[in-house]
Scaffold this motif. Sequence first.
Motif, PDB file in Angstrom:
ATOM      1  N   ALA A  50       0.846  -1.186   0.000  1.00 17.63           N
ATOM      2  CA  ALA A  50       0.000   0.000   0.000  1.00 17.63           C
ATOM      3  C   ALA A  50       0.884   1.239   0.000  1.00 17.63           C
ATOM      4  O   ALA A  50       1.985   1.236   0.565  1.00 17.63           O
ATOM      5  N   VAL A  51       0.406   2.311  -0.631  1.00 19.47           N
ATOM      6  CA  VAL A  51       1.112   3.594  -0.649  1.00 19.47           C
ATOM      7  C   VAL A  51       0.125   4.687  -0.274  1.00 19.47           C
ATOM      8  O   VAL A  51      -1.054   4.627  -0.618  1.00 19.47           O
ATOM      9  N   TRP A  52       0.631   5.696   0.434  1.00 21.84           N
ATOM     10  CA  TRP A  52      -0.262   6.765   0.907  1.00 21.84           C
ATOM     11  C   TRP A  52       0.519   8.075   1.027  1.00 21.84           C
ATOM     12  O   TRP A  52       1.750   8.102   1.043  1.00 21.84           O
ATOM     13  N   ASN A  53      -0.246   9.175   1.127  1.00 23.88           N
ATOM     14  CA  ASN A  53       0.327  10.492   1.369  1.00 23.88           C
ATOM     15  C   ASN A  53       0.663  10.619   2.849  1.00 23.88           C
ATOM     16  O   ASN A  53      -0.118  10.195   3.705  1.00 23.88           O
ATOM     17  N   ASP A  54       1.809  11.227   3.161  1.00 21.79           N
ATOM     18  CA  ASP A  54       2.271  11.277   4.535  1.00 21.79           C
ATOM     19  C   ASP A  54       2.820  12.668   4.851  1.00 21.79           C
ATOM     20  O   ASP A  54       3.615  13.213   4.086  1.00 21.79           O
ATOM     21  N   ALA A  55       2.393  13.212   5.992  1.00 26.21           N
ATOM     22  CA  ALA A  55       2.818  14.564   6.385  1.00 26.21           C
ATOM     23  C   ALA A  55       3.616  14.565   7.677  1.00 26.21           C
ATOM     24  O   ALA A  55       3.802  15.622   8.288  1.00 26.21           O
ATOM     25  N   ARG A  56       4.133  13.417   8.107  1.00 23.89           N
ATOM     26  CA  ARG A  56       4.817  13.338   9.409  1.00 23.89           C
ATOM     27  C   ARG A  56       6.063  14.210   9.465  1.00 23.89           C
ATOM     28  O   ARG A  56       6.478  14.648  10.539  1.00 23.89           O
ATOM     29  N   PHE A  85       8.992  22.898   5.943  1.00 27.58           N
ATOM     30  CA  PHE A  85       7.655  23.277   5.481  1.00 27.58           C
ATOM     31  C   PHE A  85       7.436  22.721   4.065  1.00 27.58           C
ATOM     32  O   PHE A  85       8.305  22.811   3.208  1.00 27.58           O
ATOM     33  N   GLY A  86       6.259  22.114   3.844  1.00 28.13           N
ATOM     34  CA  GLY A  86       5.914  21.571   2.536  1.00 28.13           C
ATOM     35  C   GLY A  86       6.411  20.174   2.273  1.00 28.13           C
ATOM     36  O   GLY A  86       6.150  19.620   1.190  1.00 28.13           O
ATOM     37  N   ASN A  87       7.125  19.579   3.257  1.00 27.01           N
ATOM     38  CA  ASN A  87       7.773  18.284   3.014  1.00 27.01           C
ATOM     39  C   ASN A  87       6.788  17.117   3.138  1.00 27.01           C
ATOM     40  O   ASN A  87       6.889  16.288   4.034  1.00 27.01           O
ATOM     41  N   SER A  88       5.842  17.060   2.215  1.00 29.87           N
ATOM     42  CA  SER A  88       4.948  15.904   2.143  1.00 29.87           C
ATOM     43  C   SER A  88       5.660  14.783   1.413  1.00 29.87           C
ATOM     44  O   SER A  88       6.444  15.016   0.492  1.00 29.87           O
ATOM     45  N   ASP A  89       5.405  13.544   1.847  1.00 34.64           N
ATOM     46  CA  ASP A  89       6.109  12.378   1.318  1.00 34.64           C
ATOM     47  C   ASP A  89       5.129  11.294   0.900  1.00 34.64           C
ATOM     48  O   ASP A  89       3.938  11.334   1.239  1.00 34.64           O
ATOM     49  N   ILE A  90       5.666  10.285   0.209  1.00 31.21           N
ATOM     50  CA  ILE A  90       4.937   9.052  -0.048  1.00 31.21           C
ATOM     51  C   ILE A  90       5.588   7.953   0.781  1.00 31.21           C
ATOM     52  O   ILE A  90       6.800   7.738   0.710  1.00 31.21           O
ATOM     53  N   PHE A  91       4.769   7.279   1.586  1.00 27.19           N
ATOM     54  CA  PHE A  91       5.227   6.134   2.357  1.00 27.19           C
ATOM     55  C   PHE A  91       4.499   4.886   1.864  1.00 27.19           C
ATOM     56  O   PHE A  91       3.433   4.968   1.241  1.00 27.19           O
ATOM     57  N   SER A  92       5.092   3.732   2.182  1.00 28.96           N
ATOM     58  CA  SER A  92       4.487   2.463   1.782  1.00 28.96           C
ATOM     59  C   SER A  92       4.629   1.461   2.909  1.00 28.96           C
ATOM     60  O   SER A  92       5.411   1.644   3.852  1.00 28.96           O
TER      61      SER A  92
END
Length: 579
Positions: free
Chosen positions: A524-530, A564-571
């Motif tokens: 699974a892959v999702w948007n991540d803001a951690r 700031f703005g560092n949204s990532d993709i996690f799996s």
Amino acid sequence: MGTSRRIIASVAAVTAALAGAAVAASASPADHEVTVGSPSTPFSQNKQNEPAVAIDAHDPSVVVAGANEEIDMESCAAGDPSTCPFTNGVGVSGAYFSFDSGASWHQPTYSGWSARGCLGPAACTPQVGPIGTLPHYVEAGLVADGDPAVAFGPRPGPGGTFSWANRSRLYYANLTSNFGATRKLETFRGFEAIAVSTTDDVRGASANNASAWRAPVIISKQSSTTFSDKEQVYADNASSSPFFGHVYVCWASFRSQEKGHALPVPLTVATSTDGGTSWTTRQVGPATSNGINSQPDGCVVRTDSTGAVYVFGVGTRQGTNFQMMYRSTDGGAHFKGPFLVTPVVKPGVFDPVEGRPVMDGIAGARVDLAGGPNVDIANARPTGTGGTNEIFMTWADGRLGLNHEQLMLTWSRNAGQTWATPLAVPIATGDRPVYSAPAVSPDGTDLYVVYNAFTTPYRNDTTSPRGLVGVVLHANVVNGVPTGWSVLERTPVGDPRGSSANALISEFLGDYVYAAATNDFAVAVWNDAREAAPCDSINAFRASLYTSSPTSAPNVLGTCPATFGNSDIFSGTFADPTP
């Protein structure tokens, strides 16, 4: 127009099965960052969203993901430090590779039109340089514009015959625009087209070898007013199918001067029978769209073990939103539909500044397609033998009102002729699902669902913290019914205020998440803001836009935290918990 017939199943029994549901939480395995080559700063080079993923049915150790990837954009510090534009000509379609079933990822670097070196304070002058996005676009007079979709299918051999013995071919579909800014320099007519890149050498592509990729092929029919959007790709990957190896791409074709004033909007499907070299494009269904009736958007395409092609989207009939389905039994030559699967209430409230619906609060992330469907079919890939061909559909639904959104599920066991009464998947108290995706094992015995959710109620200010998580669920499928739900993954909470649109007026998470499954595991892959830090000056600027005295955007990198703005993709990779 078709209408759906519901399965008059024992709702009490199904509800009880779903409710095995004080959703049992299990120990969370370590998740993995997919966008491993992207920097944590500066904005917007640190911004990724809209993940897609595919597992090679022939070799399940091979997994490929796509995402909107801004690693090659200019820094906000280049030129005017209060603006963070998309750099003209620079692509955003990232590709990521795993050869251990998603346990680790590699992000390749190629050469193309790049603004990575534009770190300020001088205004940006992009040039040929390193890129972390699809290659060969600038050479073709194009820009890779994101909305990624990936799929594996069999590779054609001598004479064009498809066989898994020939190994696999990867298809990467995305939006594309003209690199040239004047009509004289246009490669195609219109605002956005759909293009497909392919490779038979994923290891070479992962190892920075741009020549492993073929040049992109434009597959959409374009006019000077066309904005093609929201595409998805799937290859017929069950060798039992008479159309084994065919590839299908669906999208919405907005027809006007710009998206947003783009009526009519027909659903379009392109088919390739030769491995992506040539394509036949067909309009599926009517083109009319108005306030009462609209055609499906946010499309999903899948195939079953008999070669039937299914296309889904969310549209409107008589003012009511429906999940809709088209079906072809002749390899995409003709489609029947739309069949109305179920009504849906799109979540979110209209934001007057963005002009779009949001869920987490003012200046929040747009949720245009939160009510759109995502679908998977138990087609027994790669052989097609023994599959149930059961179809599973999930979506986020707002029928209970703001702050009470539900993760909805329905399924069909007879090729979409009838559907189970939609039921709410049991999720954690306080979770407000935004985007979801199901992945069913090829043999139809396990169902996985990934979703992003806000964990805080709608905010009328930009100062209160907000929460975003990624969650992965599992259920056994017993006699066609998902039962015994458990939590396989729940991520650390991130604050979506730390994400941002390039225009800075709002957060940004894109439009979807994704999952894929084998009989043994799912990815699974999702948007991540951690890792994304909110910025006080940006929050104040965003809040001012809702007053009679809006302020100007601040110096972004001069006043904001570095991340700031560092949204990532996690799996995450999840073994079947009940083998």
